[in-house]
Every structure is written in C-alpha cells, then in structure tokens.
Write a protein that holds these residues in place. Structure first.
Motif, PDB file in Angstrom:
ATOM      1  N   TYR A   1       0.866   6.073  -7.238  1.00 41.16           N
ATOM      2  CA  TYR A   1      -0.287   6.553  -7.603  1.00 41.16           C
ATOM      3  C   TYR A   1       0.074   8.401  -7.346  1.00 41.16           C
ATOM      4  O   TYR A   1      -0.189   8.982  -8.108  1.00 41.16           O
ATOM      5  CB  TYR A   1      -1.361   6.359  -6.626  1.00 41.16           C
ATOM      6  CG  TYR A   1      -2.249   5.184  -7.336  1.00 41.16           C
ATOM      7  CD1 TYR A   1      -2.806   4.949  -8.403  1.00 41.16           C
ATOM      8  CD2 TYR A   1      -2.396   4.090  -6.319  1.00 41.16           C
ATOM      9  CE1 TYR A   1      -3.312   4.180  -8.802  1.00 41.16           C
ATOM     10  CE2 TYR A   1      -2.889   2.979  -6.749  1.00 41.16           C
ATOM     11  CZ  TYR A   1      -3.638   3.058  -8.123  1.00 41.16           C
ATOM     12  OH  TYR A   1      -4.500   1.845  -8.390  1.00 41.16           O
TER      13      TYR A   1
ATOM     14  N   LEU B   1       2.137   1.881  -3.474  1.00 39.24           N
ATOM     15  CA  LEU B   1       0.995   2.115  -4.188  1.00 39.24           C
ATOM     16  C   LEU B   1       0.808   3.849  -3.962  1.00 39.24           C
ATOM     17  O   LEU B   1       0.567   4.587  -4.903  1.00 39.24           O
ATOM     18  CB  LEU B   1      -0.243   1.711  -4.033  1.00 39.24           C
ATOM     19  CG  LEU B   1      -0.243  -0.094  -4.365  1.00 39.24           C
ATOM     20  CD1 LEU B   1      -1.704  -0.480  -4.009  1.00 39.24           C
ATOM     21  CD2 LEU B   1      -0.227  -0.115  -6.105  1.00 39.24           C
TER      22      LEU B   1
ATOM     23  N   THR C   1      -9.983   4.646  -8.178  1.00 40.95           N
ATOM     24  CA  THR C   1      -9.655   5.448  -9.284  1.00 40.95           C
ATOM     25  C   THR C   1     -10.953   6.171  -9.994  1.00 40.95           C
ATOM     26  O   THR C   1     -10.865   6.874 -10.529  1.00 40.95           O
ATOM     27  CB  THR C   1      -9.313   4.087 -10.346  1.00 40.95           C
ATOM     28  OG1 THR C   1      -7.941   3.708  -9.726  1.00 40.95           O
ATOM     29  CG2 THR C   1      -8.910   4.837 -11.563  1.00 40.95           C
TER      30      THR C   1
ATOM     31  N   CYS D   1      -6.667   5.641  -2.870  1.00 38.00           N
ATOM     32  CA  CYS D   1      -6.581   4.565  -4.011  1.00 38.00           C
ATOM     33  C   CYS D   1      -5.918   3.387  -2.989  1.00 38.00           C
ATOM     34  O   CYS D   1      -6.219   2.402  -3.185  1.00 38.00           O
ATOM     35  CB  CYS D   1      -5.978   4.819  -4.963  1.00 38.00           C
ATOM     36  SG  CYS D   1      -7.054   5.917  -6.046  1.00 38.00           S
ATOM     37  N   GLY D   2      -4.774   3.857  -2.547  1.00 34.90           N
ATOM     38  CA  GLY D   2      -3.890   2.986  -1.505  1.00 34.90           C
ATOM     39  C   GLY D   2      -4.667   2.338  -0.500  1.00 34.90           C
ATOM     40  O   GLY D   2      -4.504   1.057  -0.097  1.00 34.90           O
TER      41      GLY D   2
ATOM     42  N   TYR E   1      -3.739   4.286 -13.628  1.00 35.86           N
ATOM     43  CA  TYR E   1      -4.359   3.368 -13.030  1.00 35.86           C
ATOM     44  C   TYR E   1      -3.977   1.899 -13.702  1.00 35.86           C
ATOM     45  O   TYR E   1      -3.377   1.027 -13.065  1.00 35.86           O
ATOM     46  CB  TYR E   1      -5.656   3.410 -13.018  1.00 35.86           C
ATOM     47  CG  TYR E   1      -6.575   2.082 -12.530  1.00 35.86           C
ATOM     48  CD1 TYR E   1      -6.703   1.788 -11.205  1.00 35.86           C
ATOM     49  CD2 TYR E   1      -7.255   1.302 -13.673  1.00 35.86           C
ATOM     50  CE1 TYR E   1      -7.353   0.541 -10.926  1.00 35.86           C
ATOM     51  CE2 TYR E   1      -7.955   0.202 -13.335  1.00 35.86           C
ATOM     52  CZ  TYR E   1      -8.023  -0.089 -12.090  1.00 35.86           C
ATOM     53  OH  TYR E   1      -8.694  -1.345 -11.667  1.00 35.86           O
TER      54      TYR E   1
ATOM     55  N   GLU F   1      -7.110  -0.391  -1.182  1.00 33.07           N
ATOM     56  CA  GLU F   1      -6.509  -1.678  -1.685  1.00 33.07           C
ATOM     57  C   GLU F   1      -6.909  -2.595  -0.679  1.00 33.07           C
ATOM     58  O   GLU F   1      -6.824  -3.888  -0.679  1.00 33.07           O
ATOM     59  CB  GLU F   1      -5.210  -1.341  -1.975  1.00 33.07           C
ATOM     60  CG  GLU F   1      -4.438  -2.601  -2.467  1.00 33.07           C
ATOM     61  CD  GLU F   1      -5.078  -2.818  -4.033  1.00 33.07           C
ATOM     62  OE1 GLU F   1      -4.891  -3.924  -4.523  1.00 33.07           O
ATOM     63  OE2 GLU F   1      -5.239  -1.787  -4.661  1.00 33.07           O
TER      64      GLU F   1
ATOM     65  N   ASN G   1      -9.607  -0.919  -5.271  1.00 37.86           N
ATOM     66  CA  ASN G   1      -8.912   0.017  -6.241  1.00 37.86           C
ATOM     67  C   ASN G   1      -9.755   0.698  -7.498  1.00 37.86           C
ATOM     68  O   ASN G   1      -9.294   1.958  -7.955  1.00 37.86           O
ATOM     69  CB  ASN G   1      -7.603  -0.917  -6.807  1.00 37.86           C
ATOM     70  CG  ASN G   1      -8.307  -2.120  -7.889  1.00 37.86           C
ATOM     71  OD1 ASN G   1      -8.946  -2.498  -7.748  1.00 37.86           O
ATOM     72  ND2 ASN G   1      -7.110  -3.001  -7.727  1.00 37.86           N
TER      73      ASN G   1
ATOM     74  N   GLN H   1       1.568  -3.810 -10.074  1.00 36.59           N
ATOM     75  CA  GLN H   1       0.993  -4.529  -8.839  1.00 36.59           C
ATOM     76  C   GLN H   1       0.968  -5.943  -9.054  1.00 36.59           C
ATOM     77  O   GLN H   1       1.278  -6.619  -8.330  1.00 36.59           O
ATOM     78  CB  GLN H   1      -0.017  -3.667  -8.358  1.00 36.59           C
ATOM     79  CG  GLN H   1      -0.920  -4.485  -7.166  1.00 36.59           C
ATOM     80  CD  GLN H   1      -2.180  -3.885  -6.818  1.00 36.59           C
ATOM     81  OE1 GLN H   1      -2.571  -2.825  -7.348  1.00 36.59           O
ATOM     82  NE2 GLN H   1      -2.914  -4.447  -5.845  1.00 36.59           N
TER      83      GLN H   1
ATOM     84  N   GLN I   1      -1.463  -0.988 -12.009  1.00 36.43           N
ATOM     85  CA  GLN I   1      -2.009  -2.478 -11.921  1.00 36.43           C
ATOM     86  C   GLN I   1      -1.179  -3.586 -12.281  1.00 36.43           C
ATOM     87  O   GLN I   1      -1.186  -4.587 -11.952  1.00 36.43           O
ATOM     88  CB  GLN I   1      -3.593  -2.486 -12.308  1.00 36.43           C
ATOM     89  CG  GLN I   1      -4.702  -1.818 -11.889  1.00 36.43           C
ATOM     90  CD  GLN I   1      -4.743  -2.263 -10.297  1.00 36.43           C
ATOM     91  OE1 GLN I   1      -4.944  -3.547 -10.050  1.00 36.43           O
ATOM     92  NE2 GLN I   1      -4.639  -1.407  -9.470  1.00 36.43           N
TER      93      GLN I   1
ATOM     94  N   ILE J   1       0.838  -1.141  -0.023  1.00 35.75           N
ATOM     95  CA  ILE J   1      -0.010   0.109   0.082  1.00 35.75           C
ATOM     96  C   ILE J   1       0.953   1.232  -0.088  1.00 35.75           C
ATOM     97  O   ILE J   1       0.490   2.205  -0.696  1.00 35.75           O
ATOM     98  CB  ILE J   1      -0.835   0.057   1.126  1.00 35.75           C
ATOM     99  CG1 ILE J   1      -2.044  -1.051   0.836  1.00 35.75           C
ATOM    100  CG2 ILE J   1      -1.792   1.367   1.425  1.00 35.75           C
ATOM    101  CD1 ILE J   1      -3.045  -1.251   1.993  1.00 35.75           C
TER     102      ILE J   1
END
Length: 373
Positions: free
Chosen positions: A223, A219, A257, A242-243, A281, A246, A253, A288, A285, A216
């Motif tokens: 992000y 991320l 977004t 957004c994190g 995004y 998660e 997510n 990730q 992804q 996270i």
C-alpha cells in the motif's frame, strides 16, 4: 407396535438432545453479551498470551526465569505497538500541517455540492444555508454529548488496554497452573486428548495470528508503494491504516481504502490520484487473495468461508469491533474442540471446509471458479 415405539423414543431423544444444544448456545451467547465488559479484555489477554508464548518459551530456553521471560514478552509487545503508534503519529503530524489546505478543498467540494443541489433540485444557496444552520443549532446538544462520550470512551480504552496487558502477563506466567486446572476437569483417560486439544489450539492461534501479522506488514509495504506512486500525501499513514484495518476481516480493507479515497479528494481533488488509489487497492487485493493468504496465512483455521463470515457478523452483534477481531481465531479454537469431542464431531464437520478430492486443493476463490470435471 414395537418398531413404532422404538422410533418414537429415538425421535424424542434426538429432539431433546437438539433442544439441549440450542439452549446451551443461547446460554453461551447470553453470557458473552451481558458479560462483555469483563470478557472482551480477558479474551484479548488469553489470545495475546497464546501469541507471545513462543517468545516466552524461547527466552526460558536461553536460561531466563519464567517471571522475567513473561515480562519481557509483554514488553516486546509494547515496543511493537509503540513503534506503530510512533510511525502513525509522525505521519499524522504531516497530515495536520495540511489541514488548512484540506479545509479549503472541502469548502470547494461543499460549494460544488450546493451548486449541484441548486441546479437539480431548485433549492437556493440561502435556503440550503438556513437548513444547515437549523440542523447545527438543534444538534449542539448532541455534539456536546458526542464529545463527552468520546472522552469517556478514550478513558475506557486506556483502562482496557492496561487490563489486557495485565491479563496477558498473568496468562503467560501461570500457564502451567491453568493447564493443570483444565486437565483436572476431565477423567484420567481423557486427559491426554485434552492436552492435545490445548496444544493444537495454541498452535493454530499462534500460526493464524503470526501469519496475519506478517501479511499486514507486507500490506503496509505494498500500500505504501502504491499510494506513493499514486501521489497520495502522507501515503505511509494511509498504508499503515489500511493494513491495521485488515484485522477486521472483509470490512476493514474496504473501510481503509474508502478513507484514503476521501482524503485524497479532500487533499488535491485530482481524479488521477483517486484512480491510482483504486488501482492500488485492486492490485493489492489480487496479490493478497491469490498469493499472500495461501502462502502466509493459508487455511490455518480450516473453516468454511460461510461460517467465517457468519461468525464475524455474530461477533460484531455480541462484542462490536473487538468481536469481529476475535471471532475468527475463537471459531478456530472451537472447531479444534469439536474435532476432538465425539458429541461435537458433526458440528466440527459442518463448520469445516468441504473435503477436496486429490489435486483440487488451493485457494477458495480458485476452487470456486474452477470448471468441474
């Protein structure tokens, strides 16, 4: 005659065993559903205690007493949560300053939508306004009810948060006592296996949640950089949002977004910004899925993706959003129990991932699209 009688007895015995297992599952889900008011906070406390246990043990190795080490572990959690809230509040203050501009932009979007409705459906602006006023008038009571319910929910969240902290401290402080109690429930010859199950469950939970927390943070960075380059105002706020979302697998997510895209439209209406958010995004992804999850989180829980999705849906149905957050680590603990309890071996095999041949290990999606030899 004898084989027929034997087969019939075996079938009846198997059917009775299956019915008992189904009845047990129904009973467990009934208890979880009707006892959710108490069990959600208690479960969060237990999971957080497992996560903070290494911190407490490290402090104790440094000569700190159990009580002080347990307190400092909970304080460390509070400091971390407080830092995230402060960061969000700082970014949110900048977002509030732009509310007038956002409101103006929303008004423009609404005006454009009204023009679109007039051109394509023949409903005039006056008729649209009349419909909106009627809906607003009939919904005033509902709005008041929603506001009242929201205030009540906030008060409930504060009480639950305090309870979770208290439960977390008590689980850490009395962990030895609770462990001895669980061991006493089993026969002496099974206690070593029980001790191993408890140890593995704690390790898996710590490993999964620790890896998830590290992912996270990564991320947030990705992000934040992507949204800043795209030109999103208060990019750090939306990156952190957004994190954090998660924590809710699969849906989190996408939700974060979508909120960012809508706010970018409301703030500027620039199509380039929206495209930048969508590109960010997509790239995040990819990183990730193919890099962060295999390296940072990995297959810590060793669960079949089908049952990962299924348990999230069940968790949402039973406990709502808290159930979605807790579902995956709890399923991981349940699988450890199944792997070590002989009557549940088949269930553990079912919810586990398929056994891979040598050289076929790797990310689930990589194996999914890999050509069969």
């Amino acid at each position: 005659m004898v084989p027929y009688f034997y087969i019939r007895c075996m079938a009846i015995n198997y059917l009775n065993q299956t019915l008992r297992i189904l009845a047990l599952f129904v009973l467990v889900f009934a208890i979880l559903f009707f006892g959710r008011t108490v069990l959600i906070a208690l479960t969060f406390g237990a999971v957080l205690a497992m996560l903070l246990l290494p911190v407490c043990q490290w402090l104790q190795r440094k000569g700190v007493s159990n009580g002080l080490a347990s307190t400092l572990s909970v304080v460390a959690l509070l400091v971390l949560v407080g830092a995230v809230i402060t960061l969000l509040q700082y970014q949110l203050s900048g977002l509030v300053e732009d509310l007038s501009k956002i409101e103006e932009r929303v008004g423009e979007l609404v005006a454009g939508l009204k023009s679109y409705v007039k051109q394509h459906f023949g409903i005039s602006h006056q008729e649209q306004q009349k419909i909106i006023k009627e809906q607003q008038g009939s919904g005033m009571g509902k709005v008041a009810g929603i506001v009242t319910g929201l205030l009540g929910s906030m008060a409930g969240i504060m009480v639950d948060a305090i309870l979770v902290l208290v439960y977390t401290f008590l689980f850490i402080f009395f962990r030895g006592h609770f462990k001895q109690f669980l061991l006493r429930l089993f026969k002496p010859e099974n206690r070593e296996t029980t001790r191993e199950v408890l140890q593995n469950a704690g390790k898996v939970t710590q490993s999964y949640l620790g890896g998830l927390g590290l992912m996270i943070v990564m991320l947030w960075v990705m992000y934040g950089i992507g949204f800043t380059i795209a030109g999103v105002k208060n990019a750090l706020f939306f990156a952190v949002l957004c994190g954090i979302l998660e924590l809710v697998p699969f849906a989190g997510n996408i939700t974060g977004t979508s909120i960012t895209v809508l706010m970018a439209l409301a703030q500027s209406g620039d199509t380039k910004v929206v495209i930048g958010v969508i590109i960010t995004y997509g790239l995040v992804q990819l990183i990730q899925t193919y890099l962060l999850e295999p390296l940072v989180v990995g297959d810590r829980l060793n669960i079949n993706p089908l049952f990962t999705i299924l348990i999230i849906v069940i968790g949402e149905a039973v406990w709502g959003i808290p159930g979605m957050v807790l579902a995956v680590p709890l399923l991981g603990i349940f699988k450890i129990i199944c792997d070590n309890a002989e009557p549940l071996h088949d269930i553990g095999f079912l919810i586990g991932p398929p056994k891979e041949k040598k050289g076929e290990e790797g990310n689930f999606l990589t194996r999914l699209f890999k050509k069969s030899k």
